[in-house]
Design a protein around this motif. Structure first.
Motif, short mmCIF file in Angstrom:
data_model
loop_
_atom_site.label_atom_id
_atom_site.label_comp_id
_atom_site.label_asym_id
_atom_site.label_seq_id
_atom_site.Cartn_x
_atom_site.Cartn_y
_atom_site.Cartn_z
N ILE A 75 0.85 -1.19 0.00
CA ILE A 75 0.00 0.00 0.00
C ILE A 75 0.88 1.25 0.00
O ILE A 75 1.99 1.24 0.55
CB ILE A 75 -0.97 0.04 1.21
N TRP A 76 0.37 2.28 -0.65
CA TRP A 76 1.00 3.60 -0.65
C TRP A 76 0.09 4.57 0.09
O TRP A 76 -1.14 4.52 -0.09
CB TRP A 76 1.22 4.10 -2.08
N THR A 77 0.66 5.42 0.90
CA THR A 77 -0.14 6.39 1.65
C THR A 77 0.26 7.81 1.25
O THR A 77 1.32 8.03 0.63
CB THR A 77 0.06 6.21 3.16
N GLU A 78 -0.57 8.74 1.63
CA GLU A 78 -0.37 10.13 1.23
C GLU A 78 0.81 10.78 1.93
O GLU A 78 1.42 11.72 1.40
CB GLU A 78 -1.64 10.93 1.50
N ASP A 79 1.16 10.33 3.14
CA ASP A 79 2.17 11.02 3.94
C ASP A 79 3.49 10.26 4.06
O ASP A 79 4.42 10.74 4.71
CB ASP A 79 1.63 11.30 5.34
N LEU A 80 3.59 9.06 3.46
CA LEU A 80 4.83 8.28 3.56
C LEU A 80 5.49 8.18 2.19
O LEU A 80 4.82 7.91 1.18
CB LEU A 80 4.55 6.88 4.10
N ALA A 81 6.80 8.38 2.16
CA ALA A 81 7.52 8.35 0.88
C ALA A 81 7.66 6.93 0.35
O ALA A 81 7.62 6.69 -0.86
CB ALA A 81 8.90 8.99 1.04
#
Length: 500
Positions: free
Chosen positions: A116-122
């Protein structure tokens, strides 16, 4: 209190066993070397090196280790960098891929990777688990929940006239853009023939083109969701009457099998080397620098070299393709095609091979026998695989199902339908020839009311009658037309079951 789930950094039990065994070997080796014989130091050195290697593997796994705690609307991730909470709404993209793990040719476990990719993690968050066969995935609800949320969000964006995107693709309601700038290509959705997952990649076919025009890795962001997003808009813009098959009449290529370049190169080098040695030995004999043994050896080596070089040439120009509507086979003697609708009988066998008890591969053989009215010769295909081949299994099931439907139509018309040489479907029951000792006996009838079920273990199929513990008949799954008849059996007597 929610349970913590290890989602990264799993270690096989064999690594722990190896660490203990290596340490014991090192200690025992030191004792033997100091008190008994010098050979013990070699044992100590070997055990010590192996222990250090396995400790390094364990150390790397501990550094990567991550724990997950599930919540109804989010997750908590804990690793060596700390602990953080992620709400479902923060997930901007996801990827899902699986890999089968084999032990001696048998499916033993499945490795699932969910990213998963999140908005606040690079960096993305990877959740990787090795799932044994028969055990549920502890993340199945999370995976379904997040994928459904992402799909709904992108569907809403598209419905408002916006776009959806992921790694290597960009979608609007009328077109799909594949690739990255400046090499991206835009394709109207009316030209998209299909989007399917094949061999760990998401393949896209353009109408009128047999082979996939692009292949996207399933590890890419939102690639897994692409078929579901395209499907409703693709159906809306597809023009009536657009041909679904390519010019060759067999439709799009689903998969292709050719001999590996390494195998062909190895055979070529070995063949040329043998021919060169043979030439040197024959020249030496011609100049009377060697005796008749060189002549005999040279002739044998020449024959072997020609054989290996010829095999390399044959394999280099041999290929097999599975299309949407048929199969294609190429050899140095020419090309042949056969539509699934023209296949009358089908044979499939999968023989596992072992060397000194170790599994070395499975020989898969398929034989497609055309209907009598087609008037062509049977087509045969053989391949060596490592364990199961999903594409070949799907081909087996598709062809068998089509033939089974045709057999079912004859059965519904009240006809007796042949299955294998020892089995057939009659209006009153299954007629079978039981085996006693090494011979088949005269046919007997098992009424459908007395049928209790079947067992299919490996390549052995057994039919069981009510009130009997032993099978009334045993047949080999490699028998001609077994799988089509097996699918017909499912249709007639196991309507709620799904054939394996």
């Amino acid at each position: 209190m929610h349970d913590r789930i290890l989602v990264r950094g799993e270690l096989s039990v064999w690594v722990h066993v190896g660490r203990i065994a290596a340490a014991v070997c090192a200690v025992v080796g030191v004792i033997i070397g100091a008190a008994v014989a010098a050979c013990g130091w070699a044992l100590a050195a070997g055990g010590g090196v192996l222990w250090l290697v396995l400790e390094g593997v364990a150390w790397q796994a501990r550094r990567r280790r991550a724990w997950l705690t599930l919540h109804p609307d989010g997750i908590e991730i804990e690793d060596r960098t700390g602990q953080r909470a992620i709400h479902d709404s923060q997930v901007s993209a996801a990827a899902l891929e699986t890999k089968k793990n084999l032990a001696n040719g048998e499916l033993s476990s499945i490795t699932r990777k969910f990213t998963i990719w999140t908005e606040d993690l690079a960096k993305p968050i990877l959740m990787e688990n090795r799932l044994k066969i028969g055990k549920d995935d502890p993340l199945v609800e999370l995976i379904e929940r997040l994928l459904a949320r992402l799909q709904t969000r992108m569907e809403q964006d598209l419905a408002r006239g916006g776009t959806a995107s992921g790694d290597g693709w960009h979608l609007s309601r009328s077109a799909l853009t594949i690739g990255r700038s400046p090499n991206e290509e835009q394709m109207p959705l009316s030209e998209v023939a299909a989007i399917e997952s094949r061999d760990g990649q998401m393949c896209l076919w353009r109408r009128g083109v047999e082979t996939a025009v692009t292949k996207l890795p399933l590890s890419g962001r939102n690639v897994y969701l692409l078929p579901a997003l395209v499907r409703p808009y693709q159906a809306a813009v597809t023009e009536p009457g657009v041909a679904t098959s390519a010019s060759g009449g067999l439709g799009r290529v689903l998969f292709e099998r050719r001999t590996g370049t390494g195998t062909i190169l190895a055979l070529s080098i070995a063949g040329i080397a043998l021919i060169a040695f043979a030439a040197a030995m024959l020249v030496a004999f011609e100049r009377k620098q060697a005796d008749e043994g060189a002549l005999v050896g040279g002739l044998f080596m020449l024959a072997g070299g020609v054989f290996l070089a010829g095999m390399a040439y044959w394999l280099g120009f041999t290929g097999f393709r599975c299309h949407e509507f048929g199969v294609w086979r190429k050899t140095p003697l020419g090309e042949r095609t056969l539509r699934y609708a023209d296949v009358g009988r089908f044979q499939h066998s999968a023989v596992r091979h072992y060397h000194n008890g170790a599994y070395i591969g499975t020989q898969v053989t398929m034989r497609f026998t055309p209907l009598p009215e087609v008037g062509t010769k049977p087509m045969k295909y053989s391949a060596r695989t490592k364990g199961q081949d999903d594409d070949l299994d799907r081909l087996r099931d598709s062809v068998s199902n089509l033939i089974a439907i045709r057999m079912g139509e004859k059965f519904q018309a009240g006809q007796t339908v042949p299955w294998t040489t020892n089995l057939e479907f009659t209006p009153d029951g299954i007629r079978y020839r039981p085996q006693k000792w090494f011979q088949r006996q005269p046919p007997l009838l098992l009424p459908y009311s007395e049928y209790a079920g079947y067992e299919l273990k490996g390549a052995v199929f057994s039919i069981i009658a009510r009130g009997q513990k032993k099978a009334v008949v045993i047949e080999q799954a490699a028998a001609e037309n077994f799988y089509p008849g097996f699918f017909l059996l499912q249709m007639l007597l196991h309507r709620d079951a799904t054939p394996p």
